[in-house]
Scaffold this motif. Sequence first.
Motif, PDB file in Angstrom:
ATOM      1  N   ASP A  92       9.048  80.175   5.768  1.00 43.06           N
ATOM      2  CA  ASP A  92       9.927  79.739   4.680  1.00 43.06           C
ATOM      3  C   ASP A  92      10.642  80.927   4.040  1.00 43.06           C
ATOM      4  O   ASP A  92      11.821  80.851   3.704  1.00 43.06           O
ATOM      5  CB  ASP A  92       9.113  79.007   3.604  1.00 43.06           C
ATOM      6  N   GLU A  93       9.899  82.032   3.898  1.00 40.82           N
ATOM      7  CA  GLU A  93      10.484  83.216   3.286  1.00 40.82           C
ATOM      8  C   GLU A  93      11.582  83.802   4.165  1.00 40.82           C
ATOM      9  O   GLU A  93      12.639  84.228   3.679  1.00 40.82           O
ATOM     10  CB  GLU A  93       9.394  84.263   3.040  1.00 40.82           C
ATOM     11  N   ILE A  94      11.352  83.788   5.487  1.00 40.81           N
ATOM     12  CA  ILE A  94      12.361  84.293   6.426  1.00 40.81           C
ATOM     13  C   ILE A  94      13.626  83.439   6.342  1.00 40.81           C
ATOM     14  O   ILE A  94      14.746  83.957   6.274  1.00 40.81           O
ATOM     15  CB  ILE A  94      11.804  84.283   7.859  1.00 40.81           C
ATOM     16  N   ILE A  95      13.437  82.118   6.346  1.00 41.20           N
ATOM     17  CA  ILE A  95      14.581  81.204   6.270  1.00 41.20           C
ATOM     18  C   ILE A  95      15.332  81.380   4.950  1.00 41.20           C
ATOM     19  O   ILE A  95      16.555  81.383   4.901  1.00 41.20           O
ATOM     20  CB  ILE A  95      14.115  79.753   6.434  1.00 41.20           C
ATOM     21  N   ARG A  96      14.560  81.534   3.869  1.00 41.65           N
ATOM     22  CA  ARG A  96      15.170  81.698   2.547  1.00 41.65           C
ATOM     23  C   ARG A  96      16.041  82.950   2.502  1.00 41.65           C
ATOM     24  O   ARG A  96      17.164  82.938   1.983  1.00 41.65           O
ATOM     25  CB  ARG A  96      14.083  81.789   1.468  1.00 41.65           C
ATOM     26  N   LYS A  97      15.547  84.045   3.087  1.00 37.23           N
ATOM     27  CA  LYS A  97      16.309  85.294   3.107  1.00 37.23           C
ATOM     28  C   LYS A  97      17.577  85.149   3.928  1.00 37.23           C
ATOM     29  O   LYS A  97      18.627  85.687   3.576  1.00 37.23           O
ATOM     30  CB  LYS A  97      15.440  86.420   3.654  1.00 37.23           C
ATOM     31  N   GLU A  98      17.458  84.413   5.047  1.00 42.27           N
ATOM     32  CA  GLU A  98      18.641  84.186   5.886  1.00 42.27           C
ATOM     33  C   GLU A  98      19.703  83.414   5.120  1.00 42.27           C
ATOM     34  O   GLU A  98      20.898  83.697   5.225  1.00 42.27           O
ATOM     35  CB  GLU A  98      18.240  83.423   7.148  1.00 42.27           C
ATOM     36  N   TYR A  99      19.275  82.438   4.320  1.00 41.45           N
ATOM     37  CA  TYR A  99      20.224  81.662   3.526  1.00 41.45           C
ATOM     38  C   TYR A  99      20.900  82.536   2.475  1.00 41.45           C
ATOM     39  O   TYR A  99      22.109  82.453   2.245  1.00 41.45           O
ATOM     40  CB  TYR A  99      19.496  80.505   2.836  1.00 41.45           C
ATOM     41  N   ILE A 100      20.102  83.383   1.847  1.00 39.05           N
ATOM     42  CA  ILE A 100      20.646  84.248   0.802  1.00 39.05           C
ATOM     43  C   ILE A 100      21.649  85.235   1.389  1.00 39.05           C
ATOM     44  O   ILE A 100      22.700  85.514   0.812  1.00 39.05           O
ATOM     45  CB  ILE A 100      19.510  85.004   0.088  1.00 39.05           C
ATOM     46  N   GLU A 101      21.299  85.780   2.577  1.00 42.05           N
ATOM     47  CA  GLU A 101      22.190  86.732   3.231  1.00 42.05           C
ATOM     48  C   GLU A 101      23.526  86.087   3.584  1.00 42.05           C
ATOM     49  O   GLU A 101      24.582  86.706   3.511  1.00 42.05           O
ATOM     50  CB  GLU A 101      21.530  87.289   4.494  1.00 42.05           C
ATOM     51  N   LYS A 102      23.481  84.805   3.992  1.00 40.17           N
ATOM     52  CA  LYS A 102      24.711  84.094   4.352  1.00 40.17           C
ATOM     53  C   LYS A 102      25.556  83.836   3.113  1.00 40.17           C
ATOM     54  O   LYS A 102      26.761  84.034   3.110  1.00 40.17           O
ATOM     55  CB  LYS A 102      24.383  82.779   5.044  1.00 40.17           C
ATOM     56  N   SER A 103      24.893  83.361   2.058  1.00 41.14           N
ATOM     57  CA  SER A 103      25.622  83.070   0.821  1.00 41.14           C
ATOM     58  C   SER A 103      24.638  82.867  -0.314  1.00 41.14           C
ATOM     59  O   SER A 103      23.925  81.866  -0.344  1.00 41.14           O
ATOM     60  CB  SER A 103      26.478  81.815   0.970  1.00 41.14           C
ATOM     61  N   PRO A 104      24.534  83.811  -1.242  1.00 40.95           N
ATOM     62  CA  PRO A 104      23.602  83.673  -2.367  1.00 40.95           C
ATOM     63  C   PRO A 104      23.810  82.390  -3.152  1.00 40.95           C
ATOM     64  O   PRO A 104      22.874  81.851  -3.733  1.00 40.95           O
ATOM     65  CB  PRO A 104      23.922  84.900  -3.232  1.00 40.95           C
ATOM     66  N   ALA A 105      25.031  81.877  -3.150  1.00 41.94           N
ATOM     67  CA  ALA A 105      25.321  80.668  -3.927  1.00 41.94           C
ATOM     68  C   ALA A 105      24.638  79.444  -3.346  1.00 41.94           C
ATOM     69  O   ALA A 105      24.300  78.509  -4.062  1.00 41.94           O
ATOM     70  CB  ALA A 105      26.832  80.434  -3.995  1.00 41.94           C
ATOM     71  N   LEU A 106      24.439  79.474  -2.021  1.00 35.05           N
ATOM     72  CA  LEU A 106      23.850  78.300  -1.375  1.00 35.05           C
ATOM     73  C   LEU A 106      22.434  78.032  -1.862  1.00 35.05           C
ATOM     74  O   LEU A 106      21.983  76.898  -1.909  1.00 35.05           O
ATOM     75  CB  LEU A 106      23.822  78.492   0.152  1.00 35.05           C
ATOM     76  N   ILE A 107      21.695  79.107  -2.192  1.00 36.69           N
ATOM     77  CA  ILE A 107      20.295  78.949  -2.567  1.00 36.69           C
ATOM     78  C   ILE A 107      20.140  78.153  -3.850  1.00 36.69           C
ATOM     79  O   ILE A 107      19.079  77.616  -4.154  1.00 36.69           O
ATOM     80  CB  ILE A 107      19.627  80.332  -2.704  1.00 36.69           C
ATOM     81  N   LEU A 108      21.237  78.078  -4.634  1.00 40.23           N
ATOM     82  CA  LEU A 108      21.184  77.343  -5.886  1.00 40.23           C
ATOM     83  C   LEU A 108      21.278  75.845  -5.670  1.00 40.23           C
ATOM     84  O   LEU A 108      20.951  75.063  -6.552  1.00 40.23           O
ATOM     85  CB  LEU A 108      22.309  77.802  -6.807  1.00 40.23           C
ATOM     86  N   LYS A 109      21.765  75.425  -4.487  1.00 39.43           N
ATOM     87  CA  LYS A 109      21.925  74.009  -4.199  1.00 39.43           C
ATOM     88  C   LYS A 109      20.758  73.512  -3.371  1.00 39.43           C
ATOM     89  O   LYS A 109      20.525  73.980  -2.261  1.00 39.43           O
ATOM     90  CB  LYS A 109      23.226  73.758  -3.443  1.00 39.43           C
ATOM     91  N   GLU A 110      20.025  72.559  -3.898  1.00 41.54           N
ATOM     92  CA  GLU A 110      18.797  72.127  -3.224  1.00 41.54           C
ATOM     93  C   GLU A 110      19.055  71.541  -1.847  1.00 41.54           C
ATOM     94  O   GLU A 110      18.245  71.688  -0.940  1.00 41.54           O
ATOM     95  CB  GLU A 110      18.057  71.087  -4.074  1.00 41.54           C
ATOM     96  N   GLU A 111      20.237  70.914  -1.649  1.00 40.91           N
ATOM     97  CA  GLU A 111      20.471  70.294  -0.360  1.00 40.91           C
ATOM     98  C   GLU A 111      20.592  71.314   0.765  1.00 40.91           C
ATOM     99  O   GLU A 111      20.473  70.977   1.940  1.00 40.91           O
ATOM    100  CB  GLU A 111      21.724  69.407  -0.384  1.00 40.91           C
ATOM    101  N   PHE A 112      20.795  72.609   0.421  1.00 40.53           N
ATOM    102  CA  PHE A 112      20.882  73.629   1.454  1.00 40.53           C
ATOM    103  C   PHE A 112      19.540  74.313   1.706  1.00 40.53           C
ATOM    104  O   PHE A 112      19.419  75.121   2.613  1.00 40.53           O
ATOM    105  CB  PHE A 112      21.926  74.689   1.067  1.00 40.53           C
TER     106      PHE A 112
END
Length: 444
Positions: free
Chosen positions: A388-408
């Motif tokens: 989960d942590e690896i996936i979360r970091k990948e999402y943040i690297e792609k776009s920090p804004a995405l992590i704020l939206k639960e659907e992503f």
Amino acid sequence: MKINQKNRNKIVKLFNNMNSKSDFLILLNFSKSLIYGNKTIPFTEKQLNFYINIDLVRKSRSIQTYTVFTIKKKSGKTRTIHAPIKGLKEFQKCLNIVLSAVYMPHKSAYGFVLDKSIVDNARNHIKKNYVYNIDLKDFFPSVDARRVWGRLLTKPFNLGSSVGRKQIANMIKAICCNNMTVERLIDEEWVTVETSVLPQGAATSPIITNAICEKLDIRLTGLSNRFGLEYSRYADDITFSSMHNVYVNENGEKESIYEKDSSFDKELRRIIKSQNFHINEKKVRLQKRGYKQEVTGLVVNEKVNIPRFYIKEIRQWLYVWETKGYDKAYAFFLNKYLRNKGELKNGKPSMQLVIEGKLLYLKMIKGENNQSFKKLKNRFDVLSNNRDEIIRKEYIEKSPALILKEEFLPYQIKKKSNSKNISTIIETIFSDGLEKAMELYKPE
């Protein structure tokens, strides 16, 4: 779905007083409100008319009310599932709540019974010298529509007391049954016929078959008492067990109880045939003490336990994940999964969801304080959290804004606030397979 006694009483009262289609619709909508609460969108009379006249609709228009697919059984053969389309499924879910409130299955019935499980079923047969298993052939499709209608006319449903109530019995029959090609024994020969039967996959089929099997359960309980045996039934799986296998017949002769053509065997077959069921001869087996004894997939030699291969498989998957990484572990998992399933219906399976489902099952059988379960669960949690942590970091690297939206957010790091009752998930594993059970575990 478990309902409180107040709502159960209200359902029974509405059921006993209904005498028209409008009464039936009111009852179904009350049941629906118990499922969806304030989000309930009531059924309309037009919708009800569509499903109670579905046979006529099919003849005039090409409409499929069930999706047909197969799942692989342990034997390697396949089981055909008829899954109702969304609208019909909603009616069946609500009707299932109604029928379950009105009818209480026989004490020997354990399959799809509230507050009972395969563990409770297996406990009846612990530490016995002899465990005798038989399986009923084509269980749900063995029950045709007219038999469903006839059962609804009798206690406790009592829908035969007026013309209006008989019409309601017809409506229930239409909602619960489906035209299918099935096998029937005619003149001692199995032939295929097309008729309206209970489909495996409808939410209402289990409660109706339990009601249909009430006479069977009563008579087989009487038979077991006569021979000093324990008896239980889990859907189509029938089990007898005992410490002895000797019976003195009416001629004063000793005979083996579980032997072919013994007094017990003849009476058993007569009772089953009289209830319009048939034994699957390939599934008849006598398990003696000293060998592994199983009841509905659980070992019962000394206590209710899970087969060793089940835990071994989970350990294998976790070990490969720990030592080779997720990608190689998934390739290893998928290869075995495909061999077992034969085909995929809904895309590639989630290894994490499958393991999590297996751990839920292990927890139900062994208990949450069992050391084997706790060790495997801890290993799984560590691996899942790391991924989960690896996936979360990948999402943040792609776009920090995405992590704020639960659907992503990936599924694993969403809060599982609506996890379904474990017993419901386990029941679904046995009736529809693990993939269907995992669908119940998804968040909203």
